[in-house]
Design a protein around this motif. Sequence first.
Motif, PDB file in Angstrom:
ATOM      1  N   LEU A   1      11.217  23.953  23.312  1.00  0.00           N
ATOM      2  CA  LEU A   1      12.009  24.565  23.947  1.00  0.00           C
ATOM      3  C   LEU A   1      13.045  25.741  23.393  1.00  0.00           C
ATOM      4  O   LEU A   1      13.874  26.052  23.720  1.00  0.00           O
ATOM      5  N   ARG A   2      12.808  25.959  22.048  1.00  0.00           N
ATOM      6  CA  ARG A   2      13.497  26.741  21.428  1.00  0.00           C
ATOM      7  C   ARG A   2      12.779  27.963  20.849  1.00  0.00           C
ATOM      8  O   ARG A   2      12.869  28.535  19.409  1.00  0.00           O
ATOM      9  N   GLY A   3      12.331  28.442  21.365  1.00  0.00           N
ATOM     10  CA  GLY A   3      10.897  29.711  21.567  1.00  0.00           C
ATOM     11  C   GLY A   3      12.717  30.759  21.239  1.00  0.00           C
ATOM     12  O   GLY A   3      13.270  30.517  21.307  1.00  0.00           O
ATOM     13  N   PRO A   4      11.932  32.065  20.778  1.00  0.00           N
ATOM     14  CA  PRO A   4      12.706  33.237  20.657  1.00  0.00           C
ATOM     15  C   PRO A   4      13.511  33.765  21.733  1.00  0.00           C
ATOM     16  O   PRO A   4      12.655  33.208  23.170  1.00  0.00           O
TER      17      PRO A   4
ATOM     18  N   VAL B   1      18.903  16.300  19.858  1.00  0.00           N
ATOM     19  CA  VAL B   1      18.353  17.692  19.804  1.00  0.00           C
ATOM     20  C   VAL B   1      18.104  17.953  20.665  1.00  0.00           C
ATOM     21  O   VAL B   1      17.940  18.933  21.674  1.00  0.00           O
ATOM     22  N   ILE B   2      16.655  17.706  21.662  1.00  0.00           N
ATOM     23  CA  ILE B   2      16.257  18.348  22.694  1.00  0.00           C
ATOM     24  C   ILE B   2      16.558  18.102  23.789  1.00  0.00           C
ATOM     25  O   ILE B   2      16.494  18.920  24.758  1.00  0.00           O
ATOM     26  N   TRP B   3      17.228  16.470  23.893  1.00  0.00           N
ATOM     27  CA  TRP B   3      17.939  16.733  25.520  1.00  0.00           C
ATOM     28  C   TRP B   3      19.247  18.018  25.582  1.00  0.00           C
ATOM     29  O   TRP B   3      19.732  18.412  26.637  1.00  0.00           O
ATOM     30  N   GLU B   4      19.885  18.039  24.421  1.00  0.00           N
ATOM     31  CA  GLU B   4      20.665  18.827  23.758  1.00  0.00           C
ATOM     32  C   GLU B   4      20.340  20.309  24.420  1.00  0.00           C
ATOM     33  O   GLU B   4      21.078  20.982  25.336  1.00  0.00           O
ATOM     34  N   VAL B   5      19.821  20.583  24.450  1.00  0.00           N
ATOM     35  CA  VAL B   5      18.866  22.173  24.068  1.00  0.00           C
ATOM     36  C   VAL B   5      18.061  21.791  26.100  1.00  0.00           C
ATOM     37  O   VAL B   5      18.255  23.032  26.642  1.00  0.00           O
ATOM     38  N   ALA B   6      17.439  21.438  26.403  1.00  0.00           N
ATOM     39  CA  ALA B   6      17.319  20.900  27.562  1.00  0.00           C
ATOM     40  C   ALA B   6      18.694  20.786  28.618  1.00  0.00           C
ATOM     41  O   ALA B   6      18.486  21.842  29.788  1.00  0.00           O
ATOM     42  N   ILE B   7      19.370  20.586  28.562  1.00  0.00           N
ATOM     43  CA  ILE B   7      20.439  20.048  29.391  1.00  0.00           C
ATOM     44  C   ILE B   7      21.157  21.838  29.548  1.00  0.00           C
ATOM     45  O   ILE B   7      21.808  22.075  30.175  1.00  0.00           O
ATOM     46  N   GLY B   8      21.736  22.722  28.025  1.00  0.00           N
ATOM     47  CA  GLY B   8      21.775  23.988  27.978  1.00  0.00           C
ATOM     48  C   GLY B   8      20.893  25.189  28.602  1.00  0.00           C
ATOM     49  O   GLY B   8      21.594  25.684  29.379  1.00  0.00           O
ATOM     50  N   LEU B   9      19.540  24.634  28.608  1.00  0.00           N
ATOM     51  CA  LEU B   9      18.457  25.782  29.374  1.00  0.00           C
ATOM     52  C   LEU B   9      18.725  25.169  30.644  1.00  0.00           C
ATOM     53  O   LEU B   9      18.959  26.225  32.091  1.00  0.00           O
ATOM     54  N   MET B  10      18.472  23.847  31.013  1.00  0.00           N
ATOM     55  CA  MET B  10      18.948  23.980  32.838  1.00  0.00           C
ATOM     56  C   MET B  10      20.131  23.890  33.329  1.00  0.00           C
ATOM     57  O   MET B  10      20.159  24.652  34.666  1.00  0.00           O
ATOM     58  N   THR B  11      21.476  24.367  32.312  1.00  0.00           N
ATOM     59  CA  THR B  11      23.040  24.878  32.698  1.00  0.00           C
ATOM     60  C   THR B  11      22.557  25.346  33.384  1.00  0.00           C
ATOM     61  O   THR B  11      23.278  26.284  33.998  1.00  0.00           O
ATOM     62  N   GLY B  12      21.883  26.881  32.310  1.00  0.00           N
ATOM     63  CA  GLY B  12      22.186  27.712  32.648  1.00  0.00           C
ATOM     64  C   GLY B  12      21.664  28.073  33.034  1.00  0.00           C
ATOM     65  O   GLY B  12      21.998  29.717  34.429  1.00  0.00           O
ATOM     66  N   PHE B  13      20.355  27.844  34.005  1.00  0.00           N
ATOM     67  CA  PHE B  13      19.495  27.693  35.036  1.00  0.00           C
ATOM     68  C   PHE B  13      20.275  27.356  36.200  1.00  0.00           C
ATOM     69  O   PHE B  13      19.887  28.532  37.289  1.00  0.00           O
TER      70      PHE B  13
END
Length: 582
Positions: A104-107, A157-169
């Motif tokens: 989830l933390r690619g460039p 950390v994983i779910w924090e990034v995942a929720i951020g991506l899903m919210t952005g989408f």
Amino acid sequence: MHNKARDWLARVPVGEGEQRGARALQTLLLLIGVLVPLFWGLRLGIGQAPRGIEWTCLVAHTGMAVLAGISFVCVRLGRFRLGGALFLAGCLVLIPVIYALNGLRGPGPLQVIPVLPLALAGLLFGRRALWATLAFTWGCVLLGAALERIGGTGAGVIWEVAIGLMTGFLVVAVVLDSTLAGLQAHLLEVEERHRELEQARRSLKAEKEEREHTMDQLVHVQKVKAIGQLAGGVAHDFNNILGVILGYAQWRDRHAGMEPLREALAGVEAAARRGAAISRKLLNFSRQDVAHPEVFDLCEALGGLESMLRQLFDPRVRIELALPATNLPVRADRGQLELAVLNVASNARDAMPEGGRFRLAVEAVRDERGRSLVEILLSDTGEGMEEDVRRRIFEPFFTTKSQSSGAGLGLAVVGKVIHEAGGEILVDSTPGAGSCFRLRLPAPVALSDGASPRVLLVDDDDELRSMLARTLERGGCRVLGARDGREAWRVIVRGGVPDVLVTDYRMPGLDGLALIRRLRPLYPDLAMVLISDYLPEAAELARDLPPDVERLPKPISPDLLMQYVFMLTTSPEQACDEGEGG
């Protein structure tokens, strides 16, 4: 250059509603297919080789560029939907591959790739495809999160990034959905407006065509009217000449001897009458002729119908004509009276399908009050009529024939013509024994030997006026002449009030109708005769002309004019006395 590029992008073989979407998709595919390879080419050109995860970016971007090129070719070939679906499917395939390889933390460049399918799905395939793509993207995010945890990354950390991506989408999807909803409503409004404008355009086109058709008809009517006026003018001048010829030709009966000259004048008169018939047809063509009652010899008129009657009846029908050699004058519209006789004869023909006898006779009779009448007897040996049918035969549209054989107007016309001429119709009929029609018309008053009426003759044709004046003077009239209405008015003002005013209609200055209108209030008992065949406003003239004014057509016979003069100057009491004493 911009306009040329836009026109080139618009020249794709797709539907009218897909033109704008095809142009936008081609622009996006060109940007991806050209800028991405250009970016990596420049980077490699300056010696910056990919390191680590950058190889994944290079592979993903290269795949997207290839897909963009293939999709662009499909759109240019007219496969707009296929090109868009192919590029969308390629992007959706790249999303799980990217999250599987890089987590989830690619460039940043890798995180932008999932946004493209959302935009394409919404723009090309609608709101349902947008939300389906969002659900697929969330699934890919969850897949990446699971792989990250397996790799040992902390769950928080994983779910924090995942929720951020899903919210952005989700935010991107909501914005796109709102935008698409507004665009869809706007497009529906635009389409509705387009339909209204198209309907208005069609209505305007139909109205334009109707106006052009109406204009063509108006031009045609103006042409016909111009032809009619020309015909009326020619007939007017032609009738003046024919009137002179007829007048002088009829003088042959006043001179004894010189038989060859008498025969030649008879030929002149016959030729003039043929010319008058041509003039009458010309006026009929111009729609300017109206009904004209006139005094004429009934026997001569009915004798001229013999050939038509023989053509009308079956050869098995025997036709008998009993026309006296004496002159039996009547006053009616000659053409209408001939039509009435032919209508009765037509009914007699239909009543004798197997043959029989038709008799036409004329005789002078008297009614119960002693009035002189001229009777036309029309009898047949046909089927006859029942009493209830006989009582209704003059009703308009009443007929005992089949719908294809008659409209029930023939005898109605007969009744109208005879009653307008002041006559009556007697009908006797017996079923199986035939029918007998008696058309009775009042006889005009005979010329009085002792009468000497004063006549004011108004006509701008000097030769015609001179000929008519000489004829009236030989008949015992005192004649005053005038060239136009103004001169006639001056004659009357000076004390020359006539017994009868005879005036032409079409004259320069004060015409005949205007003269009559001026004189009628001042001299209500003055007998008036309007002479002309030039009637361009026949309907208006019929309304404007006082009902007691006689109308005579040109070319006019001098003897007929004299009949009218003495008829108008003979009182009803004198007429009754002559009828009882005759």
